[in-house]
Design an enzyme around this catalytic site. Structure first.
Site, PDB file in Angstrom:
ATOM      1  CG  HIS A   1     -38.360  13.125 -36.231  1.00  0.00           C
ATOM      2  ND1 HIS A   1     -37.347  14.038 -36.352  1.00  0.00           N
ATOM      3  CD2 HIS A   1     -39.414  13.632 -36.913  1.00  0.00           C
ATOM      4  CE1 HIS A   1     -37.783  15.068 -37.074  1.00  0.00           C
ATOM      5  NE2 HIS A   1     -39.034  14.844 -37.429  1.00  0.00           N
TER       6      HIS A   1
ATOM      7  CD  GLU B   1     -36.194  17.453 -35.652  1.00  0.00           C
ATOM      8  OE1 GLU B   1     -36.997  17.362 -34.702  1.00  0.00           O
ATOM      9  OE2 GLU B   1     -36.432  18.109 -36.692  1.00  0.00           O
TER      10      GLU B   1
ATOM     11  CD  GLU C   1     -40.481  13.709 -41.160  1.00  0.00           C
ATOM     12  OE1 GLU C   1     -41.350  14.576 -41.197  1.00  0.00           O
ATOM     13  OE2 GLU C   1     -39.769  13.524 -40.168  1.00  0.00           O
TER      14      GLU C   1
HETATM   15  P1  13P Z   1     -40.932  20.748 -41.077  1.00  0.00           P
HETATM   16  O1  13P Z   1     -42.327  20.590 -41.626  1.00  0.00           O
HETATM   17  O2  13P Z   1     -40.803  21.896 -40.120  1.00  0.00           O
HETATM   18  O3  13P Z   1     -39.908  20.753 -42.158  1.00  0.00           O
HETATM   19  O4  13P Z   1     -40.637  19.441 -40.183  1.00  0.00           O
HETATM   20  C1  13P Z   1     -40.908  18.202 -40.715  1.00  0.00           C
HETATM   21  C2  13P Z   1     -40.772  17.199 -39.634  1.00  0.00           C
HETATM   22  O5  13P Z   1     -39.691  16.955 -39.131  1.00  0.00           O
HETATM   23  C3  13P Z   1     -41.989  16.533 -39.181  1.00  0.00           C
HETATM   24  O6  13P Z   1     -41.690  15.455 -38.356  1.00  0.00           O
END
Ligand code: 13P
Length: 253
Positions: free
Chosen positions: A98, A100, A170
Site C-alpha cells: 500500500h 502508505e 492506487e
Molecule cells: P480513500 O478511498 O480514502 O482515498 O483510500 C484509498 C485507499 O488507500 C485504499 O487502500
C-alpha cells in the site's frame, strides 16, 4: 472473459470493537442486494480475530484480509505479523505495498515483492498495490513507476506467481484527497498494466483482476467500474460508512 468484480474495504487505522460490529452487521445485512461481486474487509491486525468471529456468526459471504504482513515466516521480529498468523486467523487476502506502507514506512519495491511471495506461499491472496505520486504523474513517469513496481514482483515470482494475486492501482494523489482519477485516467493505466502483462501471457493477463483505489465513493463508483479494465475497487474512507460501502458494492454488480 468475465472477471469477477471485487470490492475491498481497507479500514486503515480506524475502528473500535463496537464500531466494527456495527459496520460489519450493516454491510452484511445490506449485501443481500448484491449478487456477483466479492466483498472483502481489511481491519487492523488487532481486530482481525473479532471480525473473523463476526463473519462466522453472521454466516457472512464477506472475506477477510490483513493490511500488511512480514516478509519473514517467523522469528525474532518484534512487532511483526506473519502470513501464517493471518491465515490462522482466517484471512484469505492481504494488502501488500500500500502506498502508505511504501511512503511512510519506506517499503521498497524489493521488500514489497518479498511480502508478496511470503503471502502467496502461505496461501493468502496478495492484493498488490501500485501507483504513482503527483510529481511522477506530472513528469510523465506514471507507467515507468507502475511497471517498475510490478516488475519487482515479476522478477521473483514470474507471471504465474504474480497472477496468484490481485493488482490494485492506487494513484497516490487520489488517496484520501477527494480527487479521484477520472474513469478514463484510471482505465488508461489499467489497460497499460494489462497490456504489459499480456506481453508475457495473454490469457493470464486477461484473467488478472485489477482494482482501482483512490477516493472511490458512492457517487463515482458506477462510472469507474463501468470501464473495461477496472474490476472493482479498493476503498478507504468510504469503506467506513456502511451505506456508502454498500452502494459501491452494488455499483460493482
Ligand atoms: P480513500 O478511498 O480514502 O482515498 O483510500 C484509498 C485507499 O488507500 C485504499 O487502500
Amino acid at each position: 472473459m468475465v472477471r469477477q468484480a471485487i470490492v475491498a474495504g481497507n479500514w486503515k487505522m480506524h475502528g473500535t470493537r463496537a464500531e466494527n460490529q456495527q459496520l460489519l452487521q450493516t454491510i452484511n445485512d445490506g449485501l443481500a442486494a448484491v449478487t456477483a461481486s466479492q466483498v472483502l474487509v481489511f481491519p487492523t491486525y488487532v481486530y482481525i480475530q473479532q471480525v473473523a468471529e463476526l463473519i462466522t456468526e453472521m454466516n457472512s459471504p464477506i472475506g477477510l484480509g490483513g493490511q500488511n504482513l512480514s516478509e519473514h515466516a517467523k522469528g525474532a521480529y518484534t512487532g511483526e505479523i506473519s502470513a501464517a498468523m493471518l491465515k490462522d486467523l482466517e484471512c484469505s487476502h492481504v494488502l501488500v505495498g500500500h502506498s502508505e506502507r511504501r511512503s511512510l514506512y519506506h517499503e521498497s519495491n524489493q521488500l514489497v515483492a518479498s511480502k508478496f511471495i511470503a503471502a502467496s506461499e502461505a496461501g493468502l491472496t496478495p492484493v498488490f498495490c501500485v501507483g504513482e505520486s503527483l510529481a511522477e504523474r506530472e513528469s510523465g513517469r506514471t507507467m515507468d513507476i507502475v511497471f517498475r513496481q510490478i516488475d519487482a514482483v515479476l522478477d521473483i515470482a514470474g507471471m504465474t506467481g504474480l497472477c496468484k494475486g490481485i493488482i490494485a492501482y492506487e494513484p497516490v494523489w487520489a488517496i484520501g484527497t477527494g480527487v479521484t482519477a477520472s474513469p478514463q485516467q484510471a482505465q488508461d493505466v489499467h489497460h497499460e498494466i494489462r497490456s504489459h502483462l499480456a506481453e508475457l501471457d495473454e490469457q493470464l493477463a486477461n484473467e488478472m483482476q485489477i482494482l482501482y483505489g483512490g477516493s472511490v465513493n458512492a457517487t463515482n463508483a458506477t462510472e469507474l467500474f463501468a470501464m473495461e479494465d477496472i474490476d472493482g475497487g479498493l476503498i478507504g474512507g468510504a469503506a467506513l460508512k456502511a451505506d456508502d460501502f454498500l452502494k459501491i458494492c452494488i455499483a460493482a454488480g
